[in-house]
Design an enzyme around this catalytic site. Sequence first.
Site, PDB file in Angstrom:
ATOM      1  CB  THR A  49      -0.924   0.027   1.228  1.00  0.00           C
ATOM      2  OG1 THR A  49      -0.157   0.370   2.398  1.00  0.00           O
ATOM      3  CG2 THR A  49      -1.581  -1.332   1.450  1.00  0.00           C
ATOM      4  CB  CYS A  50       0.062   4.842  -0.020  1.00  0.00           C
ATOM      5  SG  CYS A  50      -1.029   5.068   1.404  1.00  0.00           S
ATOM      6  CD  GLN A 120      -4.908  -0.004   1.277  1.00  0.00           C
ATOM      7  OE1 GLN A 120      -4.589  -0.122   2.467  1.00  0.00           O
ATOM      8  NE2 GLN A 120      -4.567   1.056   0.568  1.00  0.00           N
TER       9      GLN A 120
END
Length: 437
Positions: A49-50, A120
Amino acid sequence: MSVLAVGLSHRSAELSTLERVAVPAPEIGKVLDELQQAEHISEVMLVSTCNRIEVYAVVETFHGGLNDVSEVLARQAGMTPAELYDSLYVHYAGAAVEHLFSVTSGLDSMVVGETQILGQIRSSYATAREVGTVGRTLHELIQTTLRVGKRVHTETGLDQLGSSVVSEALAAAGDVTGKHAVIVGAGSMGALSASQLRKAGIGEITVANRTDARARRLAANVSEQGVPARAIPLSQVADAVRDADVVICCTGAQDAVFGPEQVLPRAGRALVVCDLGLPRDVDPAVGELDAVRVVDLATVQRRMREAGTPTTDRQTAKATGIVLDEVREYLAGQRSAEVTPTVTALRRRAAEVVDAELLRLDHRLPQLDSAVREEVGRTVRRVVDKLLHAPTVRVKQLAAETADTDYANALRELFCLDPQAPAAVASPTSPPEKKQQ
């Protein structure tokens, strides 16, 4: 076989290191396959993820699994395992389960309580299943994990107090009411950005994406929510930015997709560029332009540190309590399940002994009346079932209650069971086979 979690996040690593280790969506399948081919790994899932990259693997040994995962992540980053170690965190067995439950519940997020991580995790699991690196252990673990995450948000209200990384980035960007925003990237982060912009009162949204169909779909969804929106190809981003007040970049591309050349002369209008990509979507040179301010993940991190921890102590404590209760229940269930194949094998062995003795009876007393023979058979089986019932029920209870005794092995030793018998019972749910090199 136990679960191993190896990862790095905003808590353990600099943004530059996260960028190097991040796995672009098109490459996740390749990395998963590489991990699953490793000697000590039987099942594996990758979360990228980010602000975090994590590997959840079912491994034969702790050290062997850790070395396998570290080597793959280091190669992905163009680093040596030794260079990467200081940025990694490692959890094993019960601690790995607790970490995954906490992550999915939003307790380990940059913004505590955010709900995007739940989706996610679900997406990461779906990708791993599609690639074929998920077996029984990870399947059961992730199904439980998703349920725990939903329970935490439903019962604690933590998600209502927390916000997403996107909303924090927009807060750092200032008031966007009635303004024009350009979103570069139409994936899940782009959709979340559009949702947060709408809540913030944005006046107009332009969506640009490599795939026109996805850009048009997101723009249509935004329009249905009451905000004027249109889709454009990436080649027209510079023209759209000329009239924009905010640009949000969230493509998941490996290289920067937004550079100085896309910020055309703007007649003195200020521009805020939010870079939510990992690796960065925005060329650092953009931040050097006049009247342009870049808000990236590092900006969000600083903002969160300066703001301090919000007053969510009660909700966080309740969420943590739920996670710990669920971890204990999950581990107890796993310990009980580990004994089940051995219990089944024992009952199968008992049935074989009964059948053999009844056959001997037939040979020794061939003249025995068939009705009597059937009644003798039923009686012998009832006796065996009653003798086995209490110990087999109790051994499952004991296995669930304590982790420091191998009750399955004790049963095998006491009743001289073939060590392969429990494996044969459990074979329909065995881990995915490794592909031949």
